[in-house]
Design an enzyme around this catalytic site. Sequence first.
Site, PDB file in Angstrom:
ATOM      1  N   GLU A 237      27.952 112.840 -34.007  1.00 23.31           N
ATOM      2  CA  GLU A 237      28.362 111.469 -34.359  1.00 23.31           C
ATOM      3  C   GLU A 237      27.799 110.049 -35.191  1.00 23.31           C
ATOM      4  O   GLU A 237      27.027 109.816 -34.870  1.00 23.31           O
ATOM      5  CB  GLU A 237      27.360 110.346 -32.832  1.00 23.31           C
ATOM      6  CG  GLU A 237      28.482 111.204 -31.778  1.00 23.31           C
ATOM      7  CD  GLU A 237      27.295 111.011 -29.901  1.00 23.31           C
ATOM      8  OE1 GLU A 237      27.215 110.309 -30.338  1.00 23.31           O
ATOM      9  OE2 GLU A 237      27.029 111.703 -29.229  1.00 23.31           O
ATOM     10  N   CYS A 271      26.451 101.412 -34.520  1.00 26.55           N
ATOM     11  CA  CYS A 271      27.267 102.527 -35.107  1.00 26.55           C
ATOM     12  C   CYS A 271      28.547 101.159 -35.066  1.00 26.55           C
ATOM     13  O   CYS A 271      29.808 101.947 -35.404  1.00 26.55           O
ATOM     14  CB  CYS A 271      27.474 103.695 -34.690  1.00 26.55           C
ATOM     15  SG  CYS A 271      27.421 103.654 -33.011  1.00 26.55           S
TER      16      CYS A 271
END
Length: 466
Positions: A237, A271
């Site tokens: 990720e 993110c």
Amino acid sequence: MGTHDLHAPRGSEAPFEVVNPATGEPFAKVPGCDEAELDSVVERARAAWPAWRADPAARSTALEAAAAAAEAAIAELAELLTREQGKPLAEARSEVSRLAARLRYFARLAPKSRDVGDGRAVHSELRWQSVGPVAAIVPWNFPIQLASSKIAPALAAGNTVVLKPSPYTPLATRLLGTVLSAALPPGVLTVVTGQDPLGARLATHPGIRHVTFTGSVATGRLVARAAASQLRPVTLELGGNDAAIVLDDADLDAIGSRLFWSAFRNCGQICMAVKRVYAPARRYAEIVDALAEQARGVVVGDGLDETTQLGPVNNAQQLAVVERLVGDAVARGAKAVAGGGRIDRPGYFFAPTVLACAPPESPVVAEEQFGPVLPVLPYSDLDEAVAAANSTDYGLGGSVWGTDLDRAQAVAERLECGTAWINHHAELSLAQPFTGTKESGLGVAGGPWGLYGNLRPFVVHRPQQP
Ligand code: NAD
């Protein structure tokens, strides 16, 4: 010792300091895990696996107990998290609460076996098996949330876990290791702390069967390269550069605050924060002003102060990145309509910054800023806005903001990303798949997909009973 499992053996290693980003001063020392200790931790994870994988009902009970233990420690965990990470206390509390919810969600989720026969006189059944010790490696922006998104599905699947937090934020995760491992059998979950190369050592340790990593694209590439040479499965990720497209019918009074906080929450260190806003040219000034006005009104301060809305940047290195990107954009002709530089006080504070007229090719637009900075760019037609939003190697999230929801959804469906929102950003449910396209990641986390990502298919063929 550099491990945090109540049952773990002691090791000897050099301690390192943890800095409070709100003061810039070290306030704690944490032991580092050396190679011998890591060997022993991974061996204990391997030894704990057979019993842990064998009994799903006992696993589920233990995970429910671990969730309750985490809930009982929310206040203590949240305070440590704020001290080392910088985020406001209320956000730290909600990060820890979500951990308990996630543990419960996965404790109640079971993989489904199914008949995969083709009608011949053989019974073929697909089952799902755990993979073994998992290395979970996380960054500093959401230490507890990202740890939980890895350990909950991995443990529920019957794997054991060695968890490594970022050296910037090891404290709350160490305490979490103590709290959770009191409810789990020895060796099932161990937290190891240390400065790099501990991450690389853990990811490439021969006793590890799967690596689940969250962090930057650059480090993700290193992890993927090492995993390729070891033929080891990996879930990545990675970063994002999410665009928000504001449509010409957007109601700024209704969405303005949500759009602003989608970019600035956690000091922009998310993110999937909004990292670029595309605004219709005829409403450009109005949208820039609305965002800048909010930026000027934000209460910036120490996260331990309950009135604080925005804490410091987490570390000096990241502060320097943010400063460089803003300085570069201004040198290229951008205007800081709000903020524009550091705040003159101890700690790593940067004023919430809204940038107008940054050239599209400038790094503050093209790169992930990961700080309290938001460039707003004008567009003249929607095709241009969609093309600009997609003109990145990242593909984590994206959003479209407008009043006509059907029209907004039609635009959202053209975004190249894993999750798109309308009039929201970065809202995730525990049940949804979480993934990115392009360089934002490999594999799928979240919901049942997160569970299956920690399992491998296993098929049993046997003759039908005569
Ligand atoms: P980073 O890549 O520098 O570090 C992440 C972790 O990897 C740390 O624990 C670090 O110690 C460890 N590490 C360093 N070198 C390693 C190696 N060679 N092998 C294995 N592990 C290694 O990232 P960061 O600066 O801590 O975090 C910020 C980045 O994380 C941003 O790019 C952000 O977008 C990304 N992020 C992504 C998600 C997501 O879910 N997609 C969530 C949060 C943050």
